[in-house]
Motif scaffolding. Structure first.
Motif: not given
Ligand code: G
Ligand code: MN
Length: 341
Positions: A121-124, A162-165, A206-209, A173-174
């Protein structure tokens, strides 16, 4: 080179823009509390309209190039902390004595996926900067005296956007986002404020950025780098040691920095079939796991490397074999369609 001139704050309830200029006599004219119409007098017409639109529309992030009447440019960068209030930093040319830089072409942010080797899976993603194609030729970054600070700020903003899109349109949001920082960025007193403004402005988890640092980036002032890193970590920002295994990467660095993951340099990954390198890679992933850190293999160019890297204990892989960097729309499509490898 641009440097931080000070800070700005927008108070939507009273439609007031507060600018605080720190130790920059050349820009003292900007300092103060402004009604937007009065402030607009200092700017060319287009800039005045841009500021007005950015602040009145309440879009989550604010990136505005202000062209002052005397020709100097100031960048206003930041984010909304709630629907009516925004804040951020002001960047500008350090001194009037420096020649005014010709603006380079606007960078295009691109996003390269980082795939989880356990389930495909795409993690980030890693946010990377590309310059637009001009007259059939790719514009090299070295042709321009583009400035580090503005680049990092811009990539931080695009990455968080991009994360909020993805959260708002795909309910994801993972997903994490890696943004690269240089030594200059780490030393900049505005960095922590900008990151804080972006995280709260976008409501990131937390941890997204996650910020990628090379050891070279921190070597110039290692003590300060560790302080900044701890401050960022307390804000829920992940730290990633980039290009690990080549250059000056040392175990002191690993011992001192509160990093959550290691990216193993692509030169080492390319030699994965060499028995000695294989042993080194296996030892690195084992060490990382014992330290509670994740490992990413970067520069993975051949699909047949993926099962081998997984056997060696890598958590994630990134490289052309999986996907090249993509613009936001394509990356969003990719994220939506790709469930597993
Ligand atoms: O070390 P860092 O994480 O900053 O590396 C990112 C750079 O590596 C980007 O410029 C990206 O385009 C490039 N890159 C990504 N995947 C590959 C790959 O599979 N092969 C090569 N040669 N470069 C890659
Ligand atoms: Mn990187």
């Amino acid at each position: 080179m641009k440097s931080t001139l000070g800070e700005w704050r927008w108070i939507g309830a009273v439609k007031r823009l507060d600018l605080t200029i720190e130790n920059q006599r050349d820009y003292a004219v900007l300092d103060g509390q402004w009604d937007l119409n009065d402030f607009g007098v200092l700017l060319d017409g287009l800039s005045a309209r841009r500021v007005d639109e950015s602040l009145q529309n309440g879009k989550s992030s604010v990136t505005c190039e202000l062209c002052l009447a005397d020709g100097r440019n100031v960048q206003m960068i930041g984010a909304f902390t709630d629907p009516r209030n925004a804040s951020g930093v002001l960047l500008g040319d350090a001194s009037l004595d420096e020649p005014v830089e010709e603006p380079g072409p606007e960078l295009v942010p691109v996003f390269q996926p980082i795939i989880s080797l356990s389930d495909g899976r795409v993690a980030g993603f890693e946010a990377l900067a590309r310059w637009p194609i001009a007259a059939g030729e790719e514009v090299s970054t070295t042709q321009y005296r583009f400035d580090d600070k503005a680049l990092a700020s811009s990539m931080l903003i695009h990455g968080c956007d991009a994360l909020s899109v993805w959260r708002d349109t795909l309910g994801r949001d993972d997903i994490f986002m890696h943004v690269n920082l240089t030594a200059r960025d780490l030393a900049d007193t505005g960095l922590v404020d900008l990151v804080q403004a972006l995280i709260s402005g976008h409501g990131l988890s937390n941890g997204q950025l996650r910020l990628e640092l090379t050891e070279q980036a921190a070597l110039r002032n290692a003590a300060r780098a560790v302080d900044v890193a701890r401050e960022l970590q307390d804000m829920g920002v992940g730290l990633v040691l980039d290009d690990f295994g080549t250059g000056h990467s040392s175990f002191m660095w690993l011992a001192n920095l509160p990093a959550g993951s290691l990216k193993i340099d692509q030169d080492l990954i390319a030699l994965y079939e060499n028995p000695r390198v294989r042993t080194i890679l296996e030892a690195l992933t084992l060490m990382a796991r014992r330290l509670g850190m994740k490992t990413t293999a970067e520069g993975v160019e051949k699909a047949e490397m993926l099962p081998r890297l997984r056997e060696m204990g890598f958590d994630y892989a990134q490289g052309f074999a999986l996907q090249r960097p993509m613009q936001l729309e394509t990356a969003t499509d990719y994220l939506q369609k790709r469930v597993t490898a």
